[in-house]
Design an enzyme around this catalytic site. Structure first.
Site, PDB file in Angstrom:
ATOM      1  N   ASN A   1       7.049 -79.846  13.874  1.00  0.00           N
ATOM      2  CA  ASN A   1       5.783 -80.186  14.477  1.00  0.00           C
ATOM      3  C   ASN A   1       5.115 -78.869  14.852  1.00  0.00           C
ATOM      4  O   ASN A   1       5.703 -78.107  15.634  1.00  0.00           O
ATOM      5  CB  ASN A   1       5.817 -80.967  15.893  1.00  0.00           C
ATOM      6  CG  ASN A   1       6.400 -82.251  15.672  1.00  0.00           C
ATOM      7  OD1 ASN A   1       7.433 -82.657  15.106  1.00  0.00           O
ATOM      8  ND2 ASN A   1       5.479 -83.336  16.095  1.00  0.00           N
TER       9      ASN A   1
ATOM     10  N   TYR B   1       4.524 -91.326   3.979  1.00  0.00           N
ATOM     11  CA  TYR B   1       4.714 -90.024   3.982  1.00  0.00           C
ATOM     12  C   TYR B   1       6.229 -89.436   4.113  1.00  0.00           C
ATOM     13  O   TYR B   1       6.384 -88.606   3.241  1.00  0.00           O
ATOM     14  CB  TYR B   1       4.341 -89.800   5.740  1.00  0.00           C
ATOM     15  CG  TYR B   1       4.094 -88.304   5.974  1.00  0.00           C
ATOM     16  CD1 TYR B   1       3.151 -87.670   5.608  1.00  0.00           C
ATOM     17  CD2 TYR B   1       5.195 -87.686   6.752  1.00  0.00           C
ATOM     18  CE1 TYR B   1       3.021 -86.179   5.977  1.00  0.00           C
ATOM     19  CE2 TYR B   1       5.073 -86.362   7.254  1.00  0.00           C
ATOM     20  CZ  TYR B   1       3.805 -85.851   6.702  1.00  0.00           C
ATOM     21  OH  TYR B   1       3.853 -84.315   7.078  1.00  0.00           O
TER      22      TYR B   1
ATOM     23  N   VAL C   1       0.182 -83.251  20.731  1.00  0.00           N
ATOM     24  CA  VAL C   1      -0.325 -82.053  21.310  1.00  0.00           C
ATOM     25  C   VAL C   1      -1.974 -82.077  21.610  1.00  0.00           C
ATOM     26  O   VAL C   1      -2.467 -82.198  22.791  1.00  0.00           O
ATOM     27  CB  VAL C   1      -0.070 -80.719  20.895  1.00  0.00           C
ATOM     28  CG1 VAL C   1      -0.737 -79.704  21.623  1.00  0.00           C
ATOM     29  CG2 VAL C   1       1.424 -80.487  20.554  1.00  0.00           C
ATOM     30  N   SER C   2      -2.815 -82.605  20.502  1.00  0.00           N
ATOM     31  CA  SER C   2      -4.082 -82.690  20.586  1.00  0.00           C
ATOM     32  C   SER C   2      -4.775 -83.687  21.348  1.00  0.00           C
ATOM     33  O   SER C   2      -5.614 -83.846  22.102  1.00  0.00           O
ATOM     34  CB  SER C   2      -4.733 -82.584  19.366  1.00  0.00           C
ATOM     35  OG  SER C   2      -4.087 -83.637  18.308  1.00  0.00           O
TER      36      SER C   2
ATOM     37  N   GLY D   1       7.447 -89.874   0.451  1.00  0.00           N
ATOM     38  CA  GLY D   1       6.534 -89.128  -0.471  1.00  0.00           C
ATOM     39  C   GLY D   1       6.780 -87.480  -0.315  1.00  0.00           C
ATOM     40  O   GLY D   1       6.935 -87.049  -1.545  1.00  0.00           O
TER      41      GLY D   1
ATOM     42  N   ASP E   1       9.733 -94.568  15.207  1.00  0.00           N
ATOM     43  CA  ASP E   1       9.321 -93.168  15.832  1.00  0.00           C
ATOM     44  C   ASP E   1      10.662 -92.466  16.083  1.00  0.00           C
ATOM     45  O   ASP E   1      11.746 -93.121  16.893  1.00  0.00           O
ATOM     46  CB  ASP E   1       8.669 -93.493  17.111  1.00  0.00           C
ATOM     47  CG  ASP E   1       8.017 -92.359  17.735  1.00  0.00           C
ATOM     48  OD1 ASP E   1       6.718 -92.236  17.325  1.00  0.00           O
ATOM     49  OD2 ASP E   1       8.659 -91.292  18.385  1.00  0.00           O
TER      50      ASP E   1
ATOM     51  N   GLN F   1      11.603 -89.409  24.298  1.00  0.00           N
ATOM     52  CA  GLN F   1      12.014 -88.792  22.768  1.00  0.00           C
ATOM     53  C   GLN F   1      11.626 -87.254  22.830  1.00  0.00           C
ATOM     54  O   GLN F   1      10.599 -86.941  23.656  1.00  0.00           O
ATOM     55  CB  GLN F   1      11.104 -89.693  21.742  1.00  0.00           C
ATOM     56  CG  GLN F   1       9.595 -89.445  21.710  1.00  0.00           C
ATOM     57  CD  GLN F   1       8.841 -90.475  22.687  1.00  0.00           C
ATOM     58  OE1 GLN F   1       9.500 -90.810  23.711  1.00  0.00           O
ATOM     59  NE2 GLN F   1       7.615 -91.015  22.644  1.00  0.00           N
ATOM     60  N   THR F   2      12.324 -86.556  21.960  1.00  0.00           N
ATOM     61  CA  THR F   2      11.888 -85.022  22.071  1.00  0.00           C
ATOM     62  C   THR F   2      11.153 -84.690  20.719  1.00  0.00           C
ATOM     63  O   THR F   2      11.392 -85.398  19.802  1.00  0.00           O
ATOM     64  CB  THR F   2      13.254 -84.203  22.416  1.00  0.00           C
ATOM     65  OG1 THR F   2      14.081 -84.454  21.266  1.00  0.00           O
ATOM     66  CG2 THR F   2      14.035 -84.924  23.297  1.00  0.00           C
TER      67      THR F   2
HETATM   68  P1  NAD Z   1      -4.134 -81.601   8.112  1.00  0.00           P
HETATM   69  O1  NAD Z   1      -4.325 -83.114   8.058  1.00  0.00           O
HETATM   70  O2  NAD Z   1      -5.040 -81.059   9.056  1.00  0.00           O
HETATM   71  O3  NAD Z   1      -4.348 -81.053   6.552  1.00  0.00           O
HETATM   72  C1  NAD Z   1      -4.054 -81.574   5.570  1.00  0.00           C
HETATM   73  C2  NAD Z   1      -5.022 -81.178   4.670  1.00  0.00           C
HETATM   74  O4  NAD Z   1      -4.809 -81.624   3.232  1.00  0.00           O
HETATM   75  C3  NAD Z   1      -6.711 -81.844   4.927  1.00  0.00           C
HETATM   76  O5  NAD Z   1      -7.456 -80.550   5.019  1.00  0.00           O
HETATM   77  C4  NAD Z   1      -6.911 -82.741   4.109  1.00  0.00           C
HETATM   78  O6  NAD Z   1      -8.130 -82.970   3.805  1.00  0.00           O
HETATM   79  C5  NAD Z   1      -6.201 -82.302   3.039  1.00  0.00           C
HETATM   80  N1  NAD Z   1      -5.973 -83.506   1.700  1.00  0.00           N
HETATM   81  C6  NAD Z   1      -5.210 -84.646   2.090  1.00  0.00           C
HETATM   82  N2  NAD Z   1      -5.176 -85.493   0.870  1.00  0.00           N
HETATM   83  C7  NAD Z   1      -5.690 -84.528  -0.303  1.00  0.00           C
HETATM   84  C8  NAD Z   1      -5.683 -84.719  -1.553  1.00  0.00           C
HETATM   85  N3  NAD Z   1      -5.249 -85.752  -1.999  1.00  0.00           N
HETATM   86  N4  NAD Z   1      -6.286 -83.829  -2.373  1.00  0.00           N
HETATM   87  C9  NAD Z   1      -6.722 -82.594  -1.567  1.00  0.00           C
HETATM   88  N5  NAD Z   1      -6.701 -82.273  -0.207  1.00  0.00           N
HETATM   89  C10 NAD Z   1      -6.299 -83.404   0.362  1.00  0.00           C
HETATM   90  O7  NAD Z   1      -2.604 -81.666   8.479  1.00  0.00           O
HETATM   91  P2  NAD Z   1      -1.685 -79.940   8.675  1.00  0.00           P
HETATM   92  O8  NAD Z   1      -0.965 -80.159   9.870  1.00  0.00           O
HETATM   93  O9  NAD Z   1      -2.742 -78.993   8.496  1.00  0.00           O
HETATM   94  O10 NAD Z   1      -0.652 -80.238   7.611  1.00  0.00           O
HETATM   95  C11 NAD Z   1      -0.815 -79.514   6.482  1.00  0.00           C
HETATM   96  C12 NAD Z   1       0.545 -79.767   5.618  1.00  0.00           C
HETATM   97  O11 NAD Z   1       1.889 -79.524   6.301  1.00  0.00           O
HETATM   98  C13 NAD Z   1       0.744 -81.158   5.248  1.00  0.00           C
HETATM   99  O12 NAD Z   1       1.173 -81.262   3.892  1.00  0.00           O
HETATM  100  C14 NAD Z   1       1.844 -81.677   5.947  1.00  0.00           C
HETATM  101  O13 NAD Z   1       2.524 -82.613   5.565  1.00  0.00           O
HETATM  102  C15 NAD Z   1       2.654 -80.627   6.349  1.00  0.00           C
HETATM  103  N6  NAD Z   1       3.402 -80.348   7.680  1.00  0.00           N
HETATM  104  C16 NAD Z   1       2.439 -80.378   8.825  1.00  0.00           C
HETATM  105  C17 NAD Z   1       3.159 -80.290   9.953  1.00  0.00           C
HETATM  106  C18 NAD Z   1       2.513 -80.175  11.421  1.00  0.00           C
HETATM  107  O14 NAD Z   1       3.034 -80.382  12.454  1.00  0.00           O
HETATM  108  N7  NAD Z   1       1.088 -79.941  11.459  1.00  0.00           N
HETATM  109  C19 NAD Z   1       4.632 -80.795  10.019  1.00  0.00           C
HETATM  110  C20 NAD Z   1       5.328 -80.969   9.040  1.00  0.00           C
HETATM  111  C21 NAD Z   1       4.459 -80.803   7.790  1.00  0.00           C
HETATM  112  N1  UDP Z   2       2.828 -89.540  20.982  1.00  0.00           N
HETATM  113  C1  UDP Z   2       2.616 -89.846  22.251  1.00  0.00           C
HETATM  114  N2  UDP Z   2       1.321 -90.314  22.382  1.00  0.00           N
HETATM  115  C2  UDP Z   2       0.485 -89.992  21.768  1.00  0.00           C
HETATM  116  C3  UDP Z   2       0.733 -89.370  20.516  1.00  0.00           C
HETATM  117  C4  UDP Z   2       2.264 -89.177  20.001  1.00  0.00           C
HETATM  118  O1  UDP Z   2       3.425 -90.154  23.128  1.00  0.00           O
HETATM  119  O2  UDP Z   2      -0.950 -90.056  22.201  1.00  0.00           O
HETATM  120  C5  UDP Z   2       4.552 -89.576  20.660  1.00  0.00           C
HETATM  121  C6  UDP Z   2       4.932 -89.998  19.303  1.00  0.00           C
HETATM  122  O3  UDP Z   2       5.329 -91.535  19.491  1.00  0.00           O
HETATM  123  C7  UDP Z   2       5.966 -89.317  18.941  1.00  0.00           C
HETATM  124  C8  UDP Z   2       5.643 -87.911  19.428  1.00  0.00           C
HETATM  125  O4  UDP Z   2       4.674 -88.190  20.461  1.00  0.00           O
HETATM  126  O5  UDP Z   2       7.078 -89.428  19.667  1.00  0.00           O
HETATM  127  C9  UDP Z   2       5.107 -87.033  18.399  1.00  0.00           C
HETATM  128  O6  UDP Z   2       4.104 -87.762  17.664  1.00  0.00           O
HETATM  129  P1  UDP Z   2       3.180 -87.013  16.628  1.00  0.00           P
HETATM  130  O7  UDP Z   2       2.316 -87.847  16.079  1.00  0.00           O
HETATM  131  O8  UDP Z   2       2.595 -85.821  17.167  1.00  0.00           O
HETATM  132  O9  UDP Z   2       4.274 -86.497  15.577  1.00  0.00           O
HETATM  133  P2  UDP Z   2       5.592 -86.995  14.829  1.00  0.00           P
HETATM  134  O10 UDP Z   2       6.586 -86.080  15.104  1.00  0.00           O
HETATM  135  O11 UDP Z   2       5.975 -88.308  15.145  1.00  0.00           O
HETATM  136  O12 UDP Z   2       5.178 -86.993  13.166  1.00  0.00           O
END
Ligand code: NAD
Ligand code: UDP
Ligand code: UDP
Length: 313
Positions: free
Chosen positions: A174, A145, A188-189, A148, A273, A209-210
């Site tokens: 996040n 990730y 969170v979820s 990439g 992590d 961790q924060t």
């Molecule tokens: P998510 O997993 O809910 O959404 C990602 C979407 O991309 C999904 O609908 C999935 O089916 C689709 N997808 C995955 N691989 C694919 C492929 N090869 N072709 C077409 N579709 C594909 O995640 P999200 O939280 O909505 O994240 C959206 C974007 O934001 C991602 O690029 C993620 O890396 C970035 N991002 C999210 C967070 C966050 O906290 N939510 C933080 C940093 C970056």
């Molecule tokens: N985490 C946790 N319990 C869980 C899921 C995550 O304590 O059920 C911690 C995880 O180890 C990390 C932080 O919460 O330190 C945020 O994790 P998340 O997977 O949401 O996102 P990240 O910022 O690590 O990509």
């Protein structure tokens, strides 16, 4: 004429909110998603809109469409999902970026990349500014990730320099809110679903961790502002809420807000992590006039309501 916009990953958590917002603004939206982590349910409310189109497509394959702007969000974002098939995760970020950049080049579209705070890895600089190059393990389980996404940034800037593409790179921290999947696996979820089901709240490590949590409406507003910014502004720009909380604090907040009787249990900290994360959002404030407006408590209320409804059906 309506602006035509492609949102890859548009049926995912952030993507579905972005599609809704763009439709509200009167744009025509093409959502391309392979439904790996996205859910059709997230975009069902949009399907009645004649200006919304849903395409099952994997962005690691070429895509030939005609649009004015591209938001490239496709990529699993939760560690459990991006580590499930790490090779596909790297392909999505790298081949996917090449295809979307090739598309943008052919049709002269403006293109925005959803990058991530993970490019900073386990940061030595705190809070993280865009100038920080990061501290990423290139061969660990998170590398598919992190690296990439770093390579995708490289490709965006090379297409910009080499082919004069109009690019925008957002480093998202996040983000949480409605439309996250029940099995998303992010903190969170997980905590909310565990609390509502009366199951143990799984804190990884000692919970010291924060993280900094941004409500999805704020984030989407930042993405739209970034896309609308002048062509000279490429980013990368941090988008996130600078409020910083320990994971244990988050667990306690979720328990008290849901009135849950769940106990906290401690589980091993996943490999690599990051210990701390908090965005410096000075650049976004200065250039985009953006700052988040939803405090954690308020965003959590909306997210808890959403998961209550999800668990009720
Ligand atoms: P998510 O997993 O809910 O959404 C990602 C979407 O991309 C999904 O609908 C999935 O089916 C689709 N997808 C995955 N691989 C694919 C492929 N090869 N072709 C077409 N579709 C594909 O995640 P999200 O939280 O909505 O994240 C959206 C974007 O934001 C991602 O690029 C993620 O890396 C970035 N991002 C999210 C967070 C966050 O906290 N939510 C933080 C940093 C970056
Ligand atoms: N985490 C946790 N319990 C869980 C899921 C995550 O304590 O059920 C911690 C995880 O180890 C990390 C932080 O919460 O330190 C945020 O994790 P998340 O997977 O949401 O996102 P990240 O910022 O690590 O990509
Ligand atoms: N591509 C695409 N849609 C287009 C144009 C290109 O998916 O409308 C893909 C195509 O697969 C190509 C990639 O984008 O391999 C990179 O395109 P570019 O023009 O940069 O390079 P080249 O075609 O020379 O490989």
């Amino acid at each position: 004429m309506r602006k035509r916009i492609l949102v890859t990953g548009g049926s995912g958590f952030i993507g579905s909110h972005l599609c809704a917002r763009l439709l509200e603004e009167g744009c025509e939206v093409l959502c391309a998603d392979n439904f790996f982590t996205g859910r059709k349910e997230n975009v069902v409310p949009l399907l009645h809109n004649p200006y919304f189109e849903l395409l099952r497509h994997d962005i690691t394959f070429p895509l030939y469409v005609e649009v004015d702007e591209i938001y490239n969000l496709a990529c699993p974002a939760s560690p459990i999902h991006y580590q499930f098939d790490p090779v596909q995760t790297t392909k999505t970020s790298v081949h996917g970026a090449i295809n979307m950049l090739g598309l943008a080049k052919r049709i002269k579209a403006k293109i925005l990349q959803a990058s991530t705070s993970e490019v900073y890895g386990d940061p030595v600089e705190h809070p993280q500014r865009e100038s920080y190059w990061g501290n990423v393990n290139p061969i660990g389980p998170r590398a598919c990730y992190d690296e990439g996404k770093r390579c995708a940034e490289t490709l965006f800037f090379d297409y910009h320099r080499q082919h004069r593409l109009r690019i925008k790179v957002a480093r998202i921290f996040n983000t949480y809110g409605p439309n996250m999947a029940l099995n998303d696996g992010r903190v969170v979820s997980n905590f909310i679903v565990q609390a509502l089901q009366g199951k143990p709240i799984t804190v990884y490590g000692d919970g010291s961790q924060t993280r900094s949590f941004c409500y999805v409406d704020d984030l989407v507003d930042g993405l739209v502002r970034l896309m609308g910014s002048g062509d000279e502004f490429t980013g990368p720009v941090n988008l996130g809420n600078p409020g910083e909380f320990t994971i244990l604090e988050l667990a306690r907040k979720v328990i008290s807000m849901t009135g849950s009787r769940s106990e906290v249990v401690f589980e091993p900290l996943p490999h690599d992590d990051p210990m701390q994360r908090k965005p410096d959002i000075g650049l976004a404030e200065g250039v985009l006039g953006w700052r988040p407006s939803v405090p954690l408590e308020r965003g959590l209320v909306k997210t808890v309501d959403y998961f209550r409804r999800m668990l009720a059906v």
